[in-house]
Design an enzyme around this catalytic site. Structure first.
Site, PDB file in Angstrom:
ATOM      1  N   GLU A  41       0.816  -1.258  -0.130  1.00 32.24           N
ATOM      2  CA  GLU A  41      -0.042   0.091  -0.125  1.00 32.24           C
ATOM      3  C   GLU A  41       0.845   1.267  -0.121  1.00 32.24           C
ATOM      4  O   GLU A  41       1.850   1.149   0.334  1.00 32.24           O
ATOM      5  CB  GLU A  41      -0.586  -0.113   1.363  1.00 32.24           C
ATOM      6  CG  GLU A  41      -1.972  -0.877   1.185  1.00 32.24           C
ATOM      7  CD  GLU A  41      -2.744  -1.108   2.311  1.00 32.24           C
ATOM      8  OE1 GLU A  41      -2.567  -0.165   3.387  1.00 32.24           O
ATOM      9  OE2 GLU A  41      -3.658  -2.039   2.677  1.00 32.24           O
ATOM     10  N   HIS A 132      -4.808  12.140 -26.517  1.00 34.37           N
ATOM     11  CA  HIS A 132      -4.938  11.356 -27.979  1.00 34.37           C
ATOM     12  C   HIS A 132      -6.131  11.920 -28.778  1.00 34.37           C
ATOM     13  O   HIS A 132      -5.907  12.066 -30.078  1.00 34.37           O
ATOM     14  CB  HIS A 132      -5.219   9.876 -27.455  1.00 34.37           C
ATOM     15  CG  HIS A 132      -5.223   9.122 -28.487  1.00 34.37           C
ATOM     16  ND1 HIS A 132      -4.135   8.827 -29.659  1.00 34.37           N
ATOM     17  CD2 HIS A 132      -6.204   8.189 -28.990  1.00 34.37           C
ATOM     18  CE1 HIS A 132      -4.574   8.171 -30.197  1.00 34.37           C
ATOM     19  NE2 HIS A 132      -5.800   7.522 -30.162  1.00 34.37           N
ATOM     20  N   LYS A 194      -3.007   3.590 -41.446  1.00 33.77           N
ATOM     21  CA  LYS A 194      -2.728   2.624 -40.681  1.00 33.77           C
ATOM     22  C   LYS A 194      -3.563   1.730 -40.118  1.00 33.77           C
ATOM     23  O   LYS A 194      -4.834   2.415 -39.721  1.00 33.77           O
ATOM     24  CB  LYS A 194      -2.087   3.298 -39.452  1.00 33.77           C
ATOM     25  CG  LYS A 194      -1.589   2.282 -38.043  1.00 33.77           C
ATOM     26  CD  LYS A 194      -0.789   3.309 -37.045  1.00 33.77           C
ATOM     27  CE  LYS A 194      -1.978   3.199 -35.857  1.00 33.77           C
ATOM     28  NZ  LYS A 194      -1.078   3.841 -34.739  1.00 33.77           N
ATOM     29  N   ARG A 196      -4.040  -0.774 -36.681  1.00 38.51           N
ATOM     30  CA  ARG A 196      -3.547  -1.609 -35.503  1.00 38.51           C
ATOM     31  C   ARG A 196      -4.006  -3.264 -35.515  1.00 38.51           C
ATOM     32  O   ARG A 196      -5.272  -3.343 -35.602  1.00 38.51           O
ATOM     33  CB  ARG A 196      -3.832  -1.121 -34.228  1.00 38.51           C
ATOM     34  CG  ARG A 196      -3.062  -1.549 -33.178  1.00 38.51           C
ATOM     35  CD  ARG A 196      -3.257  -0.552 -31.724  1.00 38.51           C
ATOM     36  NE  ARG A 196      -2.131   0.446 -32.074  1.00 38.51           N
ATOM     37  CZ  ARG A 196      -0.909   0.275 -31.786  1.00 38.51           C
ATOM     38  NH1 ARG A 196      -0.544  -0.737 -31.630  1.00 38.51           N
ATOM     39  NH2 ARG A 196      -0.309   1.468 -31.668  1.00 38.51           N
ATOM     40  N   THR A 225       5.325   1.578 -28.244  1.00 41.36           N
ATOM     41  CA  THR A 225       6.375   0.446 -28.552  1.00 41.36           C
ATOM     42  C   THR A 225       7.288   1.008 -29.773  1.00 41.36           C
ATOM     43  O   THR A 225       8.023   0.081 -30.246  1.00 41.36           O
ATOM     44  CB  THR A 225       5.595  -0.744 -28.864  1.00 41.36           C
ATOM     45  OG1 THR A 225       4.738  -0.615 -30.033  1.00 41.36           O
ATOM     46  CG2 THR A 225       4.753  -1.169 -27.748  1.00 41.36           C
ATOM     47  N   ALA A 226       6.825   1.868 -30.425  1.00 41.18           N
ATOM     48  CA  ALA A 226       7.298   2.498 -31.560  1.00 41.18           C
ATOM     49  C   ALA A 226       7.100   1.769 -32.834  1.00 41.18           C
ATOM     50  O   ALA A 226       7.658   1.726 -33.880  1.00 41.18           O
ATOM     51  CB  ALA A 226       8.997   2.626 -31.667  1.00 41.18           C
ATOM     52  N   GLY A 227       5.893   0.771 -32.613  1.00 40.73           N
ATOM     53  CA  GLY A 227       5.478  -0.093 -33.802  1.00 40.73           C
ATOM     54  C   GLY A 227       4.785   0.839 -34.822  1.00 40.73           C
ATOM     55  O   GLY A 227       5.142   0.605 -36.067  1.00 40.73           O
TER      56      GLY A 227
END
Ligand code: R5P
Length: 303
Positions: A41, A132, A194, A196, A225-227
């Site tokens: 905790e 976002h 793109k 995903r 993740t730089a994908g």
């Protein structure tokens, strides 16, 4: 604290950004004592009274997200119980923002759940940086102050701009961001189509706009993740873009295979902000632009 009407506090994640913001904001930086008990905790204690003060609490919601969120809620509760006049959450990076819509009828609406959990902090306002999607503001019942570090990033890109450049969004959802940067730099815009396929992988289906023989400036909100970057750069190279990319993103999370993926990419410049703590050695071309001035200007408007 006599003569003082506002104070900025750091929760557990990013004391350096909070200190830089306090300096630019011109308000004192308070002390918060934190501890982790043997059972896991969190313990939080104010290092001074905040009675009667406007308290700004800074906490990017980085991993482990549940802990970052809970630490912020504990600190908010301590402030309310100590008699703060109002408590404002300053969240430079909002986790779960990419869960801004349901993938299927079987999925939750993650951004809404996060906003509901944050409501437990009884914040009079929530200050967010480069969400976002702006639609997430609708998840909050407290008023949202949505700030942007894109002008700062555009300025930094402009200092090293190569001739024949084009600003590219790595997906359709990021077009508005790319357009905002392109407007400042007086450049054309293109977009990668793109899709995903998983948290780690994306596929591309072509590029809309002319990138042949151009220097590309890729603009995104998050590098996780730089994908997305890897796939976008492959698609752009296939369309004849020059193999010397500038990448600018507000939130550089760099998780999972990100560092290895970035090392494989032809990057001339990689710009991110310090919305989350940055560790050294991510990439030789990395430049970190502080968002403290953007946060400070935003907070001044709330006084
Ligand atoms: C997606 O819509 C976002 O704007 C980013 O492009 C994405 O979340 C980056 O994640 P990753 O680096 O894991 O591809």
């Amino acid at each position: 604290m006599s003569g003082v009407s506002s104070i900025l506090l750091s929760s557990t994640v990013h004391p350096a950004l909070t200190a830089a913001t306090a300096q630019a904001f011109g308000v004192p930086l308070g002390v918060v004592k934190t501890a982790v008990f043997p059972d896991g905790e969190l313990g939080v204690e104010l290092g001074q009274s905040v009675q009667g003060l406007d308290v700004f609490v800074c906490q990017p919601l980085t991993a482990p997200v549940g802990e970052s969120l809970f630490a912020l809620s504990l600190l908010a509760d301590a402030c309310h119980r100590n008699g703060a006049k109002r408590v404002v959450a300053v969240i430079p990076y909002l986790a779960y923002a990419r869960q801004d819509r349901r993938d299927s009828t079987l999925s939750p609406l993650g951004a809404r759940v996060l906003a509901d959990l944050l409501a437990a902090g009884r914040f009079s306002r929530v200050v967010l940086l480069d969400l976002h999607s702006r639609a997430i503001e609708g998840c909050f019942s407290a008023p949202v102050e949505h700030l942007s570090a894109l002008p700062l990033l555009a300025e930094a890109i402009g200092r090293n701009l190569q001739p024949d450049s084009v600003v590219v969004s790595p997906d359709v959802g990021g077009m508005k961001r790319a357009e905002a940067v392109a407007k400042v730099l007086h450049l054309p815009v293109a977009v990668v189509h793109k899709q995903r396929t998983s948290g780690l992988e994306v596929q591309t289906h072509g590029v809309v706009g002319n990138v042949k023989d151009k220097h590309v400036v890729l603009v995104d909100d998050i590098i996780s993740t730089a994908g997305t970057l890897s796939a976008a750069i492959a698609a752009l190279l296939a369309q004849g873009a020059k193999p010397s990319f500038t990448v600018a993103a507000v939130h550089g999370l760099f998780v999972g295979p990100a560092v290895e993926r970035l090392a494989q990419l032809p990057l001339k410049h990689l710009l991110v902000t310090d919305s989350v703590p940055q560790r050294p050695g991510i990439h030789p071309a990395i430049g970190v632009v502080s968002c403290a001035s953007v946060l400070a200007e935003g907070l001044k408007r709330l006084l």
